[in-house]
Design a protein around this motif. Structure first.
Motif, PDB file in Angstrom:
ATOM      1  N   GLN A 110       0.467   2.703  -5.846  1.00 33.41           N
ATOM      2  CA  GLN A 110       0.460   2.474  -4.216  1.00 33.41           C
ATOM      3  C   GLN A 110       1.524   3.117  -3.876  1.00 33.41           C
ATOM      4  N   GLY A 111       1.390   4.033  -3.273  1.00 34.74           N
ATOM      5  CA  GLY A 111       2.744   4.880  -2.503  1.00 34.74           C
ATOM      6  C   GLY A 111       3.763   5.909  -3.238  1.00 34.74           C
TER       7      GLY A 111
ATOM      8  N   ARG B 285      -3.479  11.111   6.961  1.00 37.27           N
ATOM      9  CA  ARG B 285      -2.445  10.139   6.339  1.00 37.27           C
ATOM     10  C   ARG B 285      -1.249  10.898   6.563  1.00 37.27           C
TER      11      ARG B 285
ATOM     12  N   THR C 272       3.830  12.667  -0.813  1.00 38.58           N
ATOM     13  CA  THR C 272       4.825  12.932  -0.280  1.00 38.58           C
ATOM     14  C   THR C 272       5.235  14.414  -0.304  1.00 38.58           C
TER      15      THR C 272
ATOM     16  N   SER D  60       3.315  11.890   6.002  1.00 38.56           N
ATOM     17  CA  SER D  60       4.329  11.534   5.145  1.00 38.56           C
ATOM     18  C   SER D  60       5.601  12.622   5.812  1.00 38.56           C
TER      19      SER D  60
ATOM     20  N   GLY E 132      -1.406   8.044  -2.718  1.00 41.69           N
ATOM     21  CA  GLY E 132      -0.011   7.872  -2.126  1.00 41.69           C
ATOM     22  C   GLY E 132       0.301   9.501  -2.196  1.00 41.69           C
TER      23      GLY E 132
ATOM     24  N   SER F 240      -2.255   3.271   3.562  1.00 40.55           N
ATOM     25  CA  SER F 240      -2.184   3.994   2.221  1.00 40.55           C
ATOM     26  C   SER F 240      -1.240   5.181   2.259  1.00 40.55           C
ATOM     27  N   SER F 241      -0.664   5.338   3.245  1.00 42.93           N
ATOM     28  CA  SER F 241       0.417   6.164   3.520  1.00 42.93           C
ATOM     29  C   SER F 241       1.324   6.129   4.767  1.00 42.93           C
TER      30      SER F 241
ATOM     31  N   GLN G  10       0.792  -1.322  -0.259  1.00 41.59           N
ATOM     32  CA  GLN G  10       0.016  -0.182  -0.131  1.00 41.59           C
ATOM     33  C   GLN G  10       0.878   1.351  -0.056  1.00 41.59           C
ATOM     34  N   SER G  11       1.832   1.226   0.608  1.00 42.23           N
ATOM     35  CA  SER G  11       2.639   2.354   0.830  1.00 42.23           C
ATOM     36  C   SER G  11       4.318   1.893   1.276  1.00 42.23           C
TER      37      SER G  11
ATOM     38  N   PHE H 154       7.879  -1.173   3.596  1.00 44.20           N
ATOM     39  CA  PHE H 154       6.957  -1.393   3.060  1.00 44.20           C
ATOM     40  C   PHE H 154       5.706  -1.579   3.856  1.00 44.20           C
TER      41      PHE H 154
END
Length: 292
Positions: free
Chosen positions: A252-253, A130, A196, A132, A194, A62-63, A13-14, A26
């Motif tokens: 994903q991610g 979420r 960042t 990052s 995802g 998811s993150s 997922q991320s 991961f």
């Protein structure tokens, strides 16, 4: 990099990088699961599996974010508190949390003391946060469902969050609404996959899987936003054809890789091999040019 992770029957997922020790982390979830259980896999930069950790009741995964530590075992930032808030509603995550990674470890969100919780005290926060982390500026980016717009982004210095939490009284470096899919020129089926950040810019991934692994890959997109701007403003929407030959390719991610050659924008795909049960692989690509 392409690899089969610790649990081959769960989908990636991320991911995020520990640039200090040269590892990738991961997060995997079981397709169709609604209990918030995750596997976390640690690999080297070539995808060789080095360890894994079981997480119970956290999130969909998811993150995620990595905060490196000199011990070699980093702190991992995730969404947490996976549960339904009222009868008849789907479960979701409601907080941001931090844990210490441990090979072979096991953590239960609701039971273990090794989970540091950061409830969201922003006045425009509704749900579904979420996290990052930008490894160059040590800033925490939070995506969340807002009360004043469907989705929002807020940027904080990580030390301030650790000391004061995530609230209106914590110094907020930047905050803005996320453009809608229509404002991005995407369809409703191009799902968020995802995010960042690097400096003043936030990067997001959108797309979805084909109906069957044997079908052609669906379009996937990388989006760049300026955190100093607001509303529906968009810097760039870029369609990436990376990994289009992968079966069942689904974005994903995303993560910033602080490599020896400079910052790289890494984005991932989960691929699926049909079987009984289906098996999954994780693939990570990167762009050295973060503006084009």
């Amino acid at each position: 990099m392409r690899a089969t992770l610790h649990q081959p029957y769960w989908a990636m997922q991320s991911f995020a990088f520990d640039h200090v020790h040269g590892h990738i982390y991961f997060v995997q979830t079981k397709v169709g699961s609604k209990n918030g259980d995750l596997w976390m896999t640690r690999t080297d930069l070539s995808g060789k599996v080095l360890g894994a950790m079981a997480l119970h009741g956290f999130d969909h995964g998811s993150s995620m974010a990595i905060q490196p530590h000199t011990s070699g075992s980093p702190y991992v930032w995730l969404a947490g508190d996976w549960r339904s808030l009222s009868s008849g509603t789907a479960p979701n995550s409601h907080t941001i949390c931090r844990i210490k990674y441990k090979d072979g470890g096991r953590l239960d969100y609701a039971k273990d003391a090794g989970v540091w919780n950061f409830p969201i005290g922003l006045s425009d926060f509704r749900d579904c946060p979420r996290p990052s982390i930008d490894p160059y500026t040590n800033r925490l980016l939070v995506r969340y469902m807002g009360t004043t717009s469907p989705w929002r982004l807020a940027l904080f210095d990580l030390p301030a969050v650790i000391n004061k939490g995530i609230s209106d009284t914590t110094p907020i470096l930047a905050k803005r609404a996320l453009p809608t899919n229509a404002q991005l020129g995407l369809s409703d089926s191009d799902h968020f996959q995802g995010m960042t950040s690097y400096g003043q810019y936030a990067y997001l991934s959108y797309g979805g899987p084909p109906a069957k692994p044997s079908d052609p890959a669906r379009p996937s997109y990388l989006v760049r936003l300026d955190m100093n701007k607001a509303g529906g403003s968009v810097e760039q929407v870029y369609r990436t054809r990376a990994g289009e030959s992968l079966p069942g390719r689904e974005p994903q991610g995303m993560a910033i890789w602080r490599s020896s050659g400079g910052p790289r924008l890494a984005f991932g795909f989960s691929s699926k091999i049909s079987g009984s049960p289906d098996q999954f692989r994780a693939t990570v690509f990167y762009k050295s040019d973060l503006t084009g």
